[in-house]
Design a protein around this motif. Sequence first.
Motif, mmCIF file in Angstrom:
data_model
loop_
_atom_site.group_PDB
_atom_site.id
_atom_site.type_symbol
_atom_site.label_atom_id
_atom_site.label_comp_id
_atom_site.label_asym_id
_atom_site.label_seq_id
_atom_site.Cartn_x
_atom_site.Cartn_y
_atom_site.Cartn_z
ATOM 1 N N GLU A 59 0.859 -1.180 0.000
ATOM 2 C CA GLU A 59 0.000 0.000 0.000
ATOM 3 C C GLU A 59 0.893 1.227 0.000
ATOM 4 O O GLU A 59 1.804 1.341 0.833
ATOM 5 N N LEU A 61 1.654 4.904 0.863
ATOM 6 C CA LEU A 61 1.192 5.862 1.874
ATOM 7 C C LEU A 61 2.020 7.134 1.751
ATOM 8 O O LEU A 61 3.249 7.088 1.754
ATOM 9 N N ASN A 117 -4.524 4.971 -2.151
ATOM 10 C CA ASN A 117 -5.684 5.585 -1.499
ATOM 11 C C ASN A 117 -6.244 6.727 -2.344
ATOM 12 O O ASN A 117 -5.490 7.518 -2.905
ATOM 13 N N PRO A 263 5.336 0.677 7.175
ATOM 14 C CA PRO A 263 5.596 1.238 5.844
ATOM 15 C C PRO A 263 7.098 1.512 5.680
ATOM 16 O O PRO A 263 7.752 1.962 6.614
#
Length: 284
Positions: A59, A61, A117, A263
């Motif tokens: 993901e 970020l 996102n 992360p």
Amino acid sequence: TAKFAGKNTYSFFTPAMYDQSQKRLKIVSELRRALTRQEITLVYQPIVNAFSKEVIGAEALVRWNNEVLGSVSPLDFIPLAEELGLIVEMSDFIIAQAVAQCAQWSMYRADFLMAINVSPRQLRDNRLKRSLISAIESNNIHCHQIMLEVTEGVLVDNVDAALSFLQELTEQGFQLAIDDFGTGYSSLSYLKTFPFHRLKIDRSFIHDALLSHEDETLVRIMADLGHQFGMTVVAEGIENRGQEQLVEKLGIEAYQGNYFSPPLSPGDFQSLIEKSKDNGVILI
Ligand code: C2E
Ligand code: MG
Ligand code: MG
Ligand code: MG
């Protein structure tokens, strides 16, 4: 809003408010320059297959590191960037970076998944789709390698418009996830209306699941719900072995969390997958 009052007018503008607005002005002026000063970067959290422990993707970020303000949370600066109209440029940058990174890590795993996102403002025009398509074409990856994460809050604003944008994106081949599921304005009707591929259980439920039977039940029900609707389920915020075992027990397919890895910078992520490949434990 209060203004500096003239001589004979009352003002409710107190010194404290003045400080607040000065602080805000400072943040605003810093944020306007953040992109060109290269203060905006991305970190990547591994997404792990709960059974095989393979890293299936990451993901993306966003981070903002400013000389004066230090490290500012995306929860604070994303809404501000939306308000200031800076989000379009910023999300183009995020998409370009994340997609290029996905292409690089596809060398280790052909179907490497990159989760990005998406905020409310980005769903309001066609730019998102254009940016995504141009990024995947120039990096030569497949649409299905990109997973767009939206929160329930994004959907309530304007259901019809959000639905048509998201449908277009899934028709194009992009994956769609409902993020932070269970928080905010949960409406189960979103699950039947929107074409989600994955459901991400919010980390607040994971956090409490080992502490209370009710919370464990909620996690179980959310996982079942996702599965009943044909979705793959991802658990967020796995911080210890106990939570990992719960995820395995409930048949949740994938997870993220500091237990496996926080992360990481692109370089550290790269090292992680190279190391895993050498050990023959994770990946491919
Ligand atoms: P999110 O999408 O739900 O992201 C997960 C958040 O949980 C991240 O916080 C991540 O660092 C954190 N996290 C991951 N593992 C753990 C763990 O084991 N324990 C705990 N306590 N936390 C963990 P982060 O990076 O601060 O991001 C916060 C939120 O900001 C994100 O929530 C997302 O809604 C938003 N955001 C982040 N990057 C972007 C972006 O590029 N674009 C947009 N529109 N929003 C973003
Ligand atoms: Mg997310
Ligand atoms: Mg989330
Ligand atoms: Mg969240």
